[in-house]
Design an enzyme around this catalytic site. Structure first.
Site, PDB file in Angstrom:
ATOM      1  N   ILE B 219       0.988  -0.901  -0.061  1.00 50.64           N
ATOM      2  CA  ILE B 219       0.007   0.151  -0.012  1.00 50.64           C
ATOM      3  C   ILE B 219       0.914   1.162   0.032  1.00 50.64           C
ATOM      4  O   ILE B 219       1.616   1.469   0.771  1.00 50.64           O
ATOM      5  CB  ILE B 219      -0.998  -0.039   1.258  1.00 50.64           C
ATOM      6  CG1 ILE B 219      -1.976  -1.287   1.167  1.00 50.64           C
ATOM      7  CG2 ILE B 219      -1.883   1.384   1.383  1.00 50.64           C
ATOM      8  CD1 ILE B 219      -2.748  -1.417   2.513  1.00 50.64           C
ATOM      9  N   PRO B 220       0.935   1.898  -1.341  1.00 53.41           N
ATOM     10  CA  PRO B 220       2.256   2.674  -1.419  1.00 53.41           C
ATOM     11  C   PRO B 220       1.935   4.164  -0.738  1.00 53.41           C
ATOM     12  O   PRO B 220       1.966   5.393  -1.255  1.00 53.41           O
ATOM     13  CB  PRO B 220       2.205   2.889  -2.954  1.00 53.41           C
ATOM     14  CG  PRO B 220       0.653   2.777  -3.477  1.00 53.41           C
ATOM     15  CD  PRO B 220       0.305   1.888  -2.107  1.00 53.41           C
ATOM     16  N   CYS B 221       2.206   4.095   0.588  1.00 59.87           N
ATOM     17  CA  CYS B 221       2.104   5.362   1.462  1.00 59.87           C
ATOM     18  C   CYS B 221       3.106   6.254   1.137  1.00 59.87           C
ATOM     19  O   CYS B 221       3.204   7.371   1.285  1.00 59.87           O
ATOM     20  CB  CYS B 221       2.001   4.983   2.830  1.00 59.87           C
ATOM     21  SG  CYS B 221       3.178   4.042   3.577  1.00 59.87           S
ATOM     22  N   HIS B 222       4.332   5.727   0.510  1.00 63.31           N
ATOM     23  CA  HIS B 222       5.392   6.449  -0.046  1.00 63.31           C
ATOM     24  C   HIS B 222       5.149   7.542  -1.114  1.00 63.31           C
ATOM     25  O   HIS B 222       5.936   8.482  -1.242  1.00 63.31           O
ATOM     26  CB  HIS B 222       6.634   5.647  -0.480  1.00 63.31           C
ATOM     27  CG  HIS B 222       6.296   4.715  -1.520  1.00 63.31           C
ATOM     28  ND1 HIS B 222       5.690   3.503  -1.604  1.00 63.31           N
ATOM     29  CD2 HIS B 222       6.461   5.000  -2.992  1.00 63.31           C
ATOM     30  CE1 HIS B 222       5.637   3.070  -2.814  1.00 63.31           C
ATOM     31  NE2 HIS B 222       6.084   3.848  -3.662  1.00 63.31           N
ATOM     32  N   ARG B 223       3.875   7.396  -1.536  1.00 59.49           N
ATOM     33  CA  ARG B 223       3.309   8.112  -2.515  1.00 59.49           C
ATOM     34  C   ARG B 223       2.658   9.392  -1.951  1.00 59.49           C
ATOM     35  O   ARG B 223       1.950  10.050  -2.805  1.00 59.49           O
ATOM     36  CB  ARG B 223       2.446   7.462  -3.495  1.00 59.49           C
ATOM     37  CG  ARG B 223       3.312   6.429  -4.682  1.00 59.49           C
ATOM     38  CD  ARG B 223       2.600   5.664  -5.595  1.00 59.49           C
ATOM     39  NE  ARG B 223       3.340   4.616  -5.989  1.00 59.49           N
ATOM     40  CZ  ARG B 223       2.743   3.403  -6.215  1.00 59.49           C
ATOM     41  NH1 ARG B 223       1.331   3.318  -6.384  1.00 59.49           N
ATOM     42  NH2 ARG B 223       3.481   2.387  -6.612  1.00 59.49           N
TER      43      ARG B 223
END
Lengths: 184, 327
Positions: B219-223
């Site tokens: 879940i790309p929370c880095h985005r």
């Protein structure tokens, strides 16, 4: 995925011990609903922990220990415990020494013994039931209760004394009553 | 009954043990010796034998309320649920450092960055999953392989089935779902996610929810970044990893005066509700709040999700000059 290494083994544990642990909890709590909840919790805890159990562990004694612990927590700080004591006092038989010898049937004697057991302080009651009903070794009883085998023995001894005293004023079924009891 | 003499009191425990067949041979002999000379204790012994008979019958007596059938059925159903929560975990090495991956029967449920040398606390994982935690026996291998491809830039999607049952509360669920929709090579802001889930004022809560993302990377929370363009935080103090993950996707960050940040002027813009992507110079886009835009690293990334070039600023004819070199 989701392979459980020894779920088959745990299934066997349930089959072998669930009914007995449930009976134990009925005897200790006196209530089926509580026995249902506590037996479920006993086996859920066992399920989470059984992988770490040594191969040669006494699973039965271990389950009794978990169940006993849960009972102690269950009764801890609860009024139920005091109620149990109150019941103990109520269970001490009135002096009706007039009961004729031999009239008291084994069934009644048993009922009276049960009453006394129900009224015992929790630790004595659990020690008594573990040893006398489920026939655990004193060492295992002690482990369940968090005390030594000797202390466990002393609890059982106290329980027996109380039962014996409860019968003091009552005529008991004769020693042979058990054998002569008609089969139903 | 008058008080018993000391000798009788002393023998009582052995006597009770003898009556119920629990006495040692020595104790039984002591009792035998004593009762042969003491009528009172002989009677006691008989009484205790009777008690023992009653107690034994107690053992055999059926209990009225002991039918365990229902309890057992309930237990079996609880266990069936627990089995689906069995967490198989394994520690892997990765370009981002040691990483812990866990999965249940339903899907990948855990990705955690570990410190070098940090041991995996299986008990904590068991509590987390609400079931048991066991070392993986090889089934995570393919997950790990895909992760490596992803970190290497050879894979743009991680199509893992996910198990989000450790996520408590619908708010965090909504945040994670909105975050999972962010395309590869794109960034949005915490404020933008807050708006996406219909809670535009809950920006800090969004950041908190992402801080507790159980499945970073997947879940790309880095985005998700700050409204100023600053990367702000990631997995505690691992903002450097956020920069690297974004770099894999082509999103460059620069060290600003105080912190890592992206530069909006070098990214394509998608305005909320539009279906075409623009140059940052299109109209007054650069003055729009970050909450209303999604930024793309490249035209390819924007077009990969079905966006078309804006007919006015024509990013297709005047593409942004790619950044070169490491920032």
């Amino acid at each position: 995925m989701g392979r459980v290494m020894d779920d088959g083994a745990f299934e066997a544990v349930i089959t072998a011990h669930h009914a007995e642990i449930h009976r134990y909890l009925v005897r200790v709590t006196g209530r089926r609903s509580e026995a249902d909840d506590l037996s479920q919790e006993t086996f859920l805890r066992a399920y989470r922990a059984h992988a770490g159990l040594p191969a040669d562990a006494n699973v039965r004694a271990w389950l009794f220990a978990i169940a006993t612990n849960l009972c102690r927590n269950h009764f801890r700080g609860e009024k139920r415990r005091r109620l149990a004591h109150a019941a103990a006092e109520a269970a001490v038989p009135a002096d009706d020494g007039g009961t004729p010898e031999g009239e008291m049937l084994l069934v009644e004697a048993r009922a009276r013994a049960s009453e006394v057991v129900d009224g015992l302080p929790l630790k004595q009651r659990m020690a008594f039931i573990l040893r006398k009903v489920h026939e655990l070794e004193y060492g295992a009883v002690g482990e369940s209760l968090g005390c030594s085998a000797e202390t466990a023995r002393a609890h059982v001894f106290q329980a027996l004394k109380k039962i014996r005293r409860a019968f003091d004023t009552l005529a008991m079924a004769t020693a042979g009553a058990e054998r002569t009891e008609p089969t139903r | 009954m008058s008080p018993a003499p000391p000798a009788c009191r002393e023998i009582e425990a052995d006597l009770v043990a003898t009556a119920s067949g629990e006495a040692s041979p020595a104790a039984a002999r002591r009792v035998e010796g004593h009762v042969s000379a003491c009528d009172r204790c002989q009677r006691e012994l008989d009484r205790y034998r009777e008690v023992d008979g009653i107690v034994q019958s107690l053992r055999r007596a059926p209990l009225r309320t002991s039918d365990p059938t229902l309890a057992r059925a309930e237990l079996e159903s609880k266990l069936a649920d627990l089995r689906t929560r069995l967490l198989a975990f394994r520690r892997f090495t990765s370009p981002l450092g040691p990483i812990l991956i866990g999965r249940t029967e339903l899907g990948v449920s855990l990705v955690e960055y570990l410190e070098p040398g940090e041991a995996v606390d299986a008990a904590r994982l068991a509590r987390l999953s609400g079931g048991r935690a066991v070392e993986d026996t090889g089934e995570l291998e393919s997950v790990y392989g895909e992760l490596l491809e992803y970190l290497d830039g050879r894979r743009a999607r991680l199509d893992w089935p996910l198990d989000l049952r450790t996520v408590r509360g619908s708010f965090q669920h909504r945040v994670l779902e909105a975050t999972a929709r962010l395309p590869y090579g794109a960034v949005a802001s915490y404020a933008g996610i807050a708006r996406d889930i219909g809670a535009p004022r809950a920006v800090r809560a969004v950041a908190q929810a992402l801080r507790h993302n159980p499945l970073p990377i997947a879940i790309p929370c880095h985005r998700v970044i700050g409204s100023s363009g600053a990367l702000t935080g990631y997995a505690g103090d691992k903002v450097g990893l956020k920069q690297r993950l974004l770099a894999v996707e082509g999103v460059r960050t620069a060290s600003g005066r105080r912190h890592l940040a992206i530069d909006r002027r070098r990214l394509y813009h998608l305005f909320r509700g539009e279906h075409a992507y623009c140059l940052p110079s299109c109209g007054s886009l650069l003055t729009k709040p970050m909450a209303d835009v999604t930024l793309f690293a490249s035209r390819d990334r924007a077009e990969a999700v079905g966006l078309e070039p804006c007919g006015e600023c024509r990013p297709d004819l005047h593409p942004l000059v790619p950044m070169t070199g490491a920032d």
